[in-house]
Scaffold this motif. Structure first.
Motif, short mmCIF file in Angstrom:
data_model
loop_
_atom_site.label_atom_id
_atom_site.label_comp_id
_atom_site.label_asym_id
_atom_site.label_seq_id
_atom_site.Cartn_x
_atom_site.Cartn_y
_atom_site.Cartn_z
N TRP A 1 0.97 -1.20 -0.13
CA TRP A 1 -0.02 0.16 0.02
C TRP A 1 0.83 1.30 -0.01
O TRP A 1 0.49 2.12 -0.97
CB TRP A 1 -0.88 0.11 1.25
CG TRP A 1 -2.35 -0.65 0.79
CD1 TRP A 1 -2.79 -2.05 1.71
CD2 TRP A 1 -3.36 -0.43 -0.08
NE1 TRP A 1 -3.85 -2.12 1.28
CE2 TRP A 1 -4.21 -1.77 0.29
CE3 TRP A 1 -3.30 0.43 -0.88
CZ2 TRP A 1 -5.45 -1.71 -0.48
CZ3 TRP A 1 -4.33 0.39 -1.95
CH2 TRP A 1 -5.42 -0.69 -1.55
N PRO A 2 1.81 1.54 1.04
CA PRO A 2 2.74 2.70 0.78
C PRO A 2 3.41 3.05 -0.48
O PRO A 2 3.74 3.95 -0.91
CB PRO A 2 3.64 2.36 1.95
CG PRO A 2 2.98 1.50 2.94
CD PRO A 2 2.27 0.35 1.89
N GLN A 3 3.69 1.92 -1.26
CA GLN A 3 4.36 1.96 -2.51
C GLN A 3 3.25 2.10 -3.53
O GLN A 3 3.64 2.46 -5.03
CB GLN A 3 5.12 0.71 -2.79
CG GLN A 3 6.14 0.48 -1.64
CD GLN A 3 7.29 1.63 -1.69
OE1 GLN A 3 7.84 2.14 -2.45
NE2 GLN A 3 7.47 2.44 -0.38
N ALA A 4 2.11 1.67 -3.41
CA ALA A 4 1.18 1.87 -4.46
C ALA A 4 0.12 3.00 -4.50
O ALA A 4 -0.26 3.23 -5.81
CB ALA A 4 0.28 0.61 -4.40
N VAL A 5 0.16 3.72 -3.51
CA VAL A 5 -0.67 5.09 -3.48
C VAL A 5 -0.11 6.14 -2.62
O VAL A 5 0.80 5.85 -1.98
CB VAL A 5 -2.08 4.59 -2.92
CG1 VAL A 5 -2.98 3.42 -3.42
CG2 VAL A 5 -1.78 4.11 -1.17
N PRO A 6 -0.62 7.28 -3.00
CA PRO A 6 0.13 8.39 -2.24
C PRO A 6 -0.13 8.19 -0.76
O PRO A 6 -1.11 7.69 -0.29
CB PRO A 6 -0.87 9.59 -2.82
CG PRO A 6 -1.04 9.26 -4.12
CD PRO A 6 -1.39 7.79 -4.03
N ALA A 7 0.81 8.87 -0.08
CA ALA A 7 0.93 8.83 1.47
C ALA A 7 -0.57 9.12 2.23
O ALA A 7 -0.94 8.32 3.16
CB ALA A 7 1.86 9.75 2.12
N GLU A 8 -1.43 10.05 1.48
CA GLU A 8 -2.72 10.56 2.33
C GLU A 8 -3.69 9.43 2.16
O GLU A 8 -4.72 9.41 2.74
CB GLU A 8 -3.16 11.88 1.80
CG GLU A 8 -3.38 11.63 0.44
CD GLU A 8 -2.15 12.13 -0.62
OE1 GLU A 8 -2.57 12.64 -1.95
OE2 GLU A 8 -1.02 11.92 -0.14
N LEU A 9 -3.40 8.39 1.19
CA LEU A 9 -4.33 7.36 1.00
C LEU A 9 -4.05 5.86 1.38
O LEU A 9 -4.78 5.19 1.56
CB LEU A 9 -4.66 7.16 -0.57
CG LEU A 9 -5.17 8.25 -1.28
CD1 LEU A 9 -5.26 8.07 -2.77
CD2 LEU A 9 -6.66 8.88 -0.79
N VAL A 10 -2.95 5.94 2.11
CA VAL A 10 -2.50 4.73 2.74
C VAL A 10 -3.39 4.31 3.78
O VAL A 10 -3.80 2.96 3.88
CB VAL A 10 -0.86 4.90 3.25
CG1 VAL A 10 -0.54 3.61 4.33
CG2 VAL A 10 0.10 5.13 2.15
N ARG A 11 -3.90 5.08 4.73
CA ARG A 11 -4.73 4.57 5.80
C ARG A 11 -6.04 4.05 5.26
O ARG A 11 -6.55 3.01 5.72
CB ARG A 11 -5.08 5.76 6.67
CG ARG A 11 -6.05 5.17 7.94
CD ARG A 11 -6.51 6.37 8.68
NE ARG A 11 -5.12 6.49 9.76
CZ ARG A 11 -5.28 7.27 10.90
NH1 ARG A 11 -6.37 7.79 11.06
NH2 ARG A 11 -4.11 7.50 11.62
N ARG A 12 -6.49 4.86 4.25
CA ARG A 12 -7.72 4.20 3.53
C ARG A 12 -7.61 2.81 2.93
O ARG A 12 -8.47 1.94 3.04
CB ARG A 12 -8.00 5.06 2.29
CG ARG A 12 -8.69 6.29 2.72
CD ARG A 12 -8.01 7.21 3.43
NE ARG A 12 -8.55 8.64 3.69
CZ ARG A 12 -8.14 9.64 4.61
NH1 ARG A 12 -6.95 9.25 5.12
NH2 ARG A 12 -8.53 10.71 4.71
#
Length: 394
Positions: free
Chosen positions: A129-140
């Motif tokens: 997840w942290p590599q696949a999406v921007p940081a602000e979307l990781v928690r989602r």
């Protein structure tokens, strides 16, 4: 304004990962019941089926950290598909063997083999997840992972049960096929704005007090969860309402989904480890009503409300591992799942005895203590450490 889930699912890499997790949750949700029923059909014995599931669980737990370390060090692209193929071979071999013999030990050994080679798809997804999406979307992304895991609790066994209404050999093939699909989709293209992460060894426990504390609290958290999962259907069955066991656990899962989605949409500050500890304490207090009375209406409401705290606790575990073992994503979560699994095994073993011989209230009292005391002690110890550091600096 925080980014929402709609923004997450617009990203092709996120959608692919969600499809992979959806397929994985079907396979992993149905595999234990599938193994139980395949062995029971072959041998005519539910106790032997239980032994087979125990062999699966032990082998899966013991082998999880090495499998996670292998994926971290050598890469998900070659190893997740390879493990999924081995998982498929083990399930197909079990299918064939069960049709040829009623001898229990070959079946038990093959069930253990299924657990030993099961690919760490959920653990790998957490690290992706942290590599696949921007940081602000990781928690989602973490919240969606928790949501799909909860759905697997309910959907997987239901699918397995439905498949056994027809030819019994179909269910292992479906579990194998969904795992293959998940492994194929579990390595989405990384977001180009995110730097590639170079895996590093997981910190040694004696060198990371925070990680050690998380694992120790995780054992207690898993034990409490195991008690809830076994005590709930046992209370229902002991009261003559065995058919309500599944729906009651579904309410707990529904509460967890609700809590995870709400928590994932918020931008919280402070330590993720502290958030996990607080949500564990809250979860322990939320199940107190069942410690007073084990009536089914009270149990139903309590399970849903308690589940609302369980979801954020799961998301907080993912975030805490990002901080405590930032470059050992897959291995770190496999250690955590092993810790929780060991606790769950102990809690599950104790729960039935407590409900039958003492009362349903006693099982939930023990669960409440397990959720509250270790996490509460860790909160006090953490606060004491911070005060000492502040005193030294001043």
């Amino acid at each position: 304004m925080s980014a929402g889930y709609a923004e997450l699912v617009r990203l092709p890499s996120a959608r692919r990962l969600i499809y992979a997790l959806s397929s994985a949750t079907i396979s992993y949700g149905m595999v234990q019941l599938t193994l139980l029923l395949v062995v029971q059909k072959a041998t005519g014995s539910y106790p032997i089926g239980g032994v087979a599931v125990g062999a699966f669980a032990v082998c899966a737990g013991v082998s999880a950290p090495p499998r996670g370390r292998l994926v971290d060090r050598k890469g998900a692209h070659p190893w997740l598909p390879a493990m999924s193929i081995a998982y498929t071979v083990a399930l197909v071999s079990l299918d064939i063997t069960a049709s040829l013999t009623s001898q229990p030990w070959p079946l038990v050994v093959l069930c253990g083999a299924v657990g030993a080679v099961m690919p760490p798809l959920f653990a790998s997804a957490r690290s992706v997840w942290p590599q696949a999406v921007p940081a602000e979307l990781v928690r989602r992304g973490y919240a969606v992972t928790s949501l799909l895991g909860d759905i697997g609790w309910v959907a997987g066994p239901a699918i397995a049960s439905a498949l056994f209404l027809g030819p019994w050999w179909i269910a292992p093939l479906v579990a194998a096929a969904t795992c293959l699909i998940a492994a194929t989709l579990s390595t989405p293209q990384r977001d180009p704005t995110r730097a590639a992460m170079r895996p590093e060894p997981m910190p040694r426990l004696r060198e990371s007090r925070g990680l050690l504390a998380l694992l120790l609290v995780g054992v207690a958290f898993g034990a409490g969860t195991g008690i809830v999962q076994v005590a709930t259907p046992t209370i229902a069955g002991h009261g003559g309402h065995g058919s309500l066991g599944g729906p009651l656990l579904a309410l707990f899962a529904l509460g967890s989904v609700t809590g995870a989605l709400w928590f994932g949409s918020r931008d919280s500050e402070g330590s993720s480890f502290s958030r996990f500890l607080r949500t564990s304490v809250i979860l322990g207090f939320l199940i107190v009503p069942v410690c007073v009375t084990s009536s089914l209406p009270v149990l139903a409401v309590t399970l849903f409300v308690a589940g609302i705290a369980f979801g954020p606790a799961t998301v907080s575990i993912f975030e805490a591992l990002d901080h405590l073992a930032p470059r050992a994503g897959t291995e770190a979560l496999t250690w955590m799942t092993t810790a929780e699994g060991c606790g769950a095994a102990g809690g599950a073993s104790l729960a039935g005895y407590l409900v039958v011989h003492v009362g349903g209230w006693s099982a939930f009292t023990v669960a409440s203590v397990l959720f509250v005391i270790p996490a509460g002690g860790a909160i006090v110890a953490h606060a004491t450490t911070l005060r000492r550091r502040a005193a030294i600096q001043n």
